[in-house]
Design a protein around this motif. Sequence first.
Motif, PDB file in Angstrom:
ATOM      1  N   GLY A   7       1.077  -1.223  -0.131  1.00  0.00           N
ATOM      2  CA  GLY A   7       0.175  -0.246   0.090  1.00  0.00           C
ATOM      3  C   GLY A   7       0.914   1.958   0.060  1.00  0.00           C
ATOM      4  O   GLY A   7       2.005   1.327  -0.458  1.00  0.00           O
ATOM      5  N   ASN A   8       0.150   1.677   0.209  1.00  0.00           N
ATOM      6  CA  ASN A   8       0.707   3.737   0.666  1.00  0.00           C
ATOM      7  C   ASN A   8       1.879   3.786   1.511  1.00  0.00           C
ATOM      8  O   ASN A   8       1.588   4.672   2.369  1.00  0.00           O
ATOM      9  CB  ASN A   8      -0.346   4.458   0.772  1.00  0.00           C
ATOM     10  CG  ASN A   8       0.515   5.714   0.761  1.00  0.00           C
ATOM     11  OD1 ASN A   8       0.756   5.891   0.061  1.00  0.00           O
ATOM     12  ND2 ASN A   8      -0.316   6.690   1.901  1.00  0.00           N
ATOM     13  N   THR A   9       2.786   3.735   1.414  1.00  0.00           N
ATOM     14  CA  THR A   9       3.902   3.082   2.213  1.00  0.00           C
ATOM     15  C   THR A   9       4.693   3.951   2.323  1.00  0.00           C
ATOM     16  O   THR A   9       4.970   4.957   1.272  1.00  0.00           O
ATOM     17  CB  THR A   9       5.177   2.026   2.421  1.00  0.00           C
ATOM     18  OG1 THR A   9       5.514   1.975   0.919  1.00  0.00           O
ATOM     19  CG2 THR A   9       3.716   0.944   2.854  1.00  0.00           C
ATOM     20  N   THR A  10       5.640   4.564   3.248  1.00  0.00           N
ATOM     21  CA  THR A  10       6.578   5.915   3.150  1.00  0.00           C
ATOM     22  C   THR A  10       7.301   5.324   2.150  1.00  0.00           C
ATOM     23  O   THR A  10       7.727   6.349   1.229  1.00  0.00           O
ATOM     24  CB  THR A  10       6.932   6.479   4.761  1.00  0.00           C
ATOM     25  OG1 THR A  10       8.029   4.836   4.908  1.00  0.00           O
ATOM     26  CG2 THR A  10       6.139   6.768   6.089  1.00  0.00           C
ATOM     27  N   GLY A  11       7.532   4.818   1.627  1.00  0.00           N
ATOM     28  CA  GLY A  11       8.594   4.332   1.128  1.00  0.00           C
ATOM     29  C   GLY A  11       8.811   4.576   0.036  1.00  0.00           C
ATOM     30  O   GLY A  11       9.077   5.050  -0.973  1.00  0.00           O
ATOM     31  N   ALA A  12       7.495   3.665  -0.907  1.00  0.00           N
ATOM     32  CA  ALA A  12       6.607   4.301  -2.135  1.00  0.00           C
ATOM     33  C   ALA A  12       6.196   5.535  -2.471  1.00  0.00           C
ATOM     34  O   ALA A  12       6.710   5.949  -3.191  1.00  0.00           O
ATOM     35  CB  ALA A  12       5.349   3.014  -2.022  1.00  0.00           C
ATOM     36  N   VAL A  68       2.090   3.315  -4.988  1.00  0.00           N
ATOM     37  CA  VAL A  68       1.971   2.518  -4.112  1.00  0.00           C
ATOM     38  C   VAL A  68       2.672   1.328  -4.410  1.00  0.00           C
ATOM     39  O   VAL A  68       2.727   0.637  -5.218  1.00  0.00           O
ATOM     40  CB  VAL A  68       0.069   1.777  -3.941  1.00  0.00           C
ATOM     41  CG1 VAL A  68       0.079   0.650  -3.459  1.00  0.00           C
ATOM     42  CG2 VAL A  68      -0.925   3.156  -3.940  1.00  0.00           C
ATOM     43  N   HIS A  69       3.375   0.890  -2.961  1.00  0.00           N
ATOM     44  CA  HIS A  69       4.390  -0.499  -3.107  1.00  0.00           C
ATOM     45  C   HIS A  69       3.006  -1.840  -3.341  1.00  0.00           C
ATOM     46  O   HIS A  69       1.998  -1.686  -2.246  1.00  0.00           O
ATOM     47  CB  HIS A  69       5.149  -0.101  -1.990  1.00  0.00           C
ATOM     48  CG  HIS A  69       5.562  -1.726  -1.922  1.00  0.00           C
ATOM     49  ND1 HIS A  69       5.274  -2.894  -1.065  1.00  0.00           N
ATOM     50  CD2 HIS A  69       6.464  -2.441  -2.428  1.00  0.00           C
ATOM     51  CE1 HIS A  69       6.083  -4.018  -0.741  1.00  0.00           C
ATOM     52  NE2 HIS A  69       7.067  -3.970  -1.675  1.00  0.00           N
TER      53      HIS A  69
END
Length: 240
Positions: free
Chosen positions: A59-64, A78-79
């Motif tokens: 999902g909407n991870t900080t890394g993505a 999104v990841h």
Amino acid sequence: MRKRSWGLGLLLAGGGAVAWAHYAPALPDSAIAKPSRQFGLPFAGAPGPETWLLGQGYGNTTGAYRQRRSTYVNLQGVHAGLDFSAPCGTPVRAIGDGVVAEVDGPHGSPPHNVVINHAGNLSSLYGHLRVRSPLRVGQRVTRGQVIGESGDSQFTCVSAPHLHLELRDRSHQRFFNPLPYIAADWDSLALAGSFGRGYEYDLAAPRKWQTPESQPEVRRGGRILNEFARPWPPSPGGAR
């Protein structure tokens, strides 16, 4: 996860031939199996620091978010998978019965990957495998069968060893949150994640997409979903 964005998906394969990635029309909801925890985990045994852990959620991870305009731009920012941290060489298992659709196919997650087609027009992708899987395209596999070995997206077996697992529709255009499809103790696994990445906040709607279960479905090539005006944490230097 390191994913290449190939647009329409031209790939120069190892033998120099040119292959096209799948970019058929996305399948409708009516053709796709509903989530009913019908799959298992890609590793055997109990999770732990010496075995495997959930490293990064779907999902909407900080890394993505920080790479939403580059690495993840073709996945709506999104990841689109789960990352499981695991030592290189850990046996990776099929999450369900199915047929091998690709071995080192054109859908990314190097150095090696496998795609398995399942009932209900679902496909699972296993990325960052250490070596090429001995499986053959068209071969039937059963849930829990070893299909490869976990590897490292950085090709080192030291810097970022993990398995990237995706659940897609068979056209490879729709990407689903695997959590409701996989029977597991996700509450505990989410707490034990080792990559330290949470979800990016939109301060204009801070409760949106903040749980592992609430992450959005992704369509290949769709508009970016997380172009937040008030993001938190802020992206150092802006999105890349």
